[in-house]
Design an enzyme around this catalytic site. Sequence first.
Site, PDB file in Angstrom:
ATOM      1  N   GLY A  96       0.827  -1.203   0.000  1.00  9.72           N
ATOM      2  CA  GLY A  96       0.000   0.000   0.000  1.00  9.72           C
ATOM      3  C   GLY A  96       0.855   1.244   0.000  1.00  9.72           C
ATOM      4  N   ASN A 133       9.458   5.345   3.944  1.00  5.70           N
ATOM      5  CA  ASN A 133      10.783   5.951   3.821  1.00  5.70           C
ATOM      6  C   ASN A 133      10.802   7.313   4.502  1.00  5.70           C
ATOM      7  OD1 ASN A 133      11.422   3.840   1.771  1.00  5.70           O
ATOM      8  ND2 ASN A 133       9.989   5.029   0.536  1.00  5.70           N
ATOM      9  N   HIS A 151      -1.031   6.091   8.759  1.00  2.00           N
ATOM     10  CA  HIS A 151      -0.216   4.918   9.097  1.00  2.00           C
ATOM     11  C   HIS A 151       1.249   5.183   8.776  1.00  2.00           C
ATOM     12  CE1 HIS A 151       0.413   0.350   8.880  1.00  2.00           C
ATOM     13  NE2 HIS A 151       1.524   0.830   8.336  1.00  2.00           N
ATOM     14  N   GLU A 152       1.509   5.655   7.562  1.00  2.00           N
ATOM     15  CA  GLU A 152       2.903   5.871   7.160  1.00  2.00           C
ATOM     16  C   GLU A 152       3.541   7.004   7.952  1.00  2.00           C
ATOM     17  OE1 GLU A 152       4.280   3.629   5.347  1.00  2.00           O
ATOM     18  OE2 GLU A 152       2.334   2.674   5.041  1.00  2.00           O
ATOM     19  N   GLU A 205       4.773  -2.280  12.478  1.00  2.00           N
ATOM     20  CA  GLU A 205       3.509  -2.354  11.758  1.00  2.00           C
ATOM     21  C   GLU A 205       2.281  -2.328  12.659  1.00  2.00           C
ATOM     22  OE1 GLU A 205       3.552  -1.639   8.856  1.00  2.00           O
ATOM     23  OE2 GLU A 205       5.627  -2.054   8.314  1.00  2.00           O
TER      24      GLU A 205
END
Length: 832
Positions: free
Chosen positions: A259, A263, A293-294, A316
């Site tokens: 998804g 980075n 989330h990221e 995660e």
Amino acid sequence: MSVLTRDEAQTRARLLDVHHYAIDLDLTRGDDTFDSRTAIRFTVRGDTDSTDTFVEVKPAELRAVTLDGQPLDPAALDENRLALKNLAPGEHELRVDAAMRYSRTGEGMHRFTDPADGETYVYTQLFLDDVQRVYAAFDQPDLKAVFDLTVTAPEGWTVLANGVTEDTGEGRWKAATTPLISTYLVAVAAGPWHSVRTEHRGLPFGIHCRRSLAPYLDADTDELFEVTRACFDRYHEKFDEPYPFDSYDQAFVPEFNAGAMENPGLVTFRDDFVFRSAVTDTQRQTRAMVIAHEMAHMWFGDLVTLRWWDDIWLNESFAEYMGYQTTAEATRFTDTWTDFGVTRKAWGYDADQRPSTHPVAPENVRDTASALLNFDGISYAKGASALRQLVAWLGEKDFLAGINTHFERHKFANASLADFIDSLAAATDRDVHAWAESWLRTTGVDTLVPSVTGDNGSRALTVRRTGERPHRIAVGLYDQSPGDEGRLTPRGRLDLDIPQTEPRPIGKLPALVVLNDGDLSYAKIRFDADSFRAVRESLSGLPDPLTRAVVWNALRDAVRDGELPAATYLDIARTHLPHETDLALVDGVLAFAAGQVADRYVTPERRPAALSTLAELCRDLIRRTEDGDHPGLRLIAVRHRIATAAHPDTIAAWLADGIVPGGPELDPELRWRILTRLAVLGAVDEDAIAAELAIDPSATGQEGAARCRAALPDAEAKARAWEAMFASDDLSNYLFTATAQGFWQPEQSDLVREYVPRYYPEAVALAARRGPAIADAAGRWAFPAHAVDADTLRLGQECLADADPIPALRRKLADQLDDLTRALRVREANTD
């Protein structure tokens, strides 16, 4: 290629301190390879005269290597390892000059040429050990270093990286020096990007996509930046540690396997999130959640990084929990946990009941190949569910205090489960170590079953638990609404700790008892007989969509466990789904009913009746939404009506007219959906597919055409599709997946029967040639899931026993075969 073991990583971490990487990439060397030059400064610890270690690199050609100015023999490269021998204590510099191969599988440096305009883009995906496809490295997460990156790119390209980039002229780009980060977090994305930039709290923010997607990105720019700013601000309210990098770019990149990827400073997303066609609000909510989330990973994963891959859940599970919670708190999408309950949680439950299950925090992940297999519903959904239960038990204030202690102790460094639990323990008097042992070191799903005893007016509730975990749950008690038998009124929620010490008085007999109401724990639930009667009669009358999600999940689990007949599930869906208002629930229930119940759990003889039931259900939803007030609900109904069409006439008329009567107009996504279903039904041919592709020559159009061609009920079409998937390595990851999605169709089981025994040996060979990403796609999408019979199971078991598939394929096959075994059991349980 050799995989890195945990023991090797621990040994190398004791030997080395890695200080600095200078990476120089040249992307102008042609379509097949790019140049990679890396200089690594590191120190050998200890007082021994000399020591040996190794550096990893996977080149197309290793041109030159020097250590402290002395040449090493490139021919000494053994697979992906170059030995460094007789290293004296002190500082050293290693220089590696190599040509590296571009990827078409989404691993390493992926290269993509846009069929819409001929423009080319490249980007890195270096997780988990694909660093070695781009630059030489001591490739393990606990050897963090500072990175300087320079890139030579074709004229007209923009280069994005972890830090702010500067065009220094003549195609040369330089990225700002990073703080200490792990090797797998280095990122580059280069091409003629369409970019929109702004600033927030003194930091540059940017969003980027292919030029051909520019109009669609521009249409959503305000929403994307609004969500990004809101989440960024909310995290700064939660976390004491400020955002640790110099910029925040979000690049929507083509043919991305996951998804998104966290980075630092340059998050990459699959560009399906740039919506070319109409989408539901649930899809927009999902995109917002992925952004959240990221961004959570910038702290948990990037600032503080796992020491070894056994603690991937620390990345995660945390980001999954924070993604849903922060989206609900900070954006207009306040109902995220319903979507989590319907989609993600089911993913976790399913994974946790297979033989391949593992603890959220496994104690020993022996190597990188094993670690890659743990990116699953357990590390994401179960782990996030466990954290949600932890917050319910611990309280959010103490939870966040522990998190902030963790950041303070381990910023720009690495940490383990023990470190995390110690940080939480510093913020509370509760025994979080015991909690971790119960929740993070165990496997499987507990089951909670209610029992109501006593006389009317003085009833008591006892919850029987199958399993060992403690649970803090809410119990919903519901009564029939006076004068409206279809409505259920909440009497109230009881807080209950499981195991109980004694029965809990609940007063008069309720119509319905819902365990885990609010979905704060992770367990399968069942209903007593009176409650199940109320579910059948009044499920849609429950006022809270999250409660309805808990109930639908319980019904789903009961079907999968062979305790609820598939026909009964379809009857309940037929009765209540036409009245449902929550988009995630409608979509999730229809997806399970079609993809599992109709396609796998009922026999082929009963499948037409199941599809007819679902088609009627979708027609009811379409009729209900004719007033235009529920466009998202209508879109979901139209999509599923297309997928369940047993005859071509209605949907063929929609395609010819370019519109569904009463709306919506057919955009490219709906047109390809219809064309795919018509291909399955034998109602279109290659000329129609080619004509549609001429209208939509985009990358998505290419995938749609590949899917349609593979779906044609024609022996030659099937042979061509099979050849493209298994005999040729020309298909990219996305085109492989699209072809696989079209190939197997339950309606065509006789036509494709000969390919079922061919699948196993050819998938093994394909995976060995093309690696983990294609292995994953072959195991997930190219598996003959429609073939629910003993022969398919036997052939698969023989493959696992004798054929030695690579780990990524072995795991997928093991899971598919367990699902197949379950489907056979369900069919047997449903036999009259």
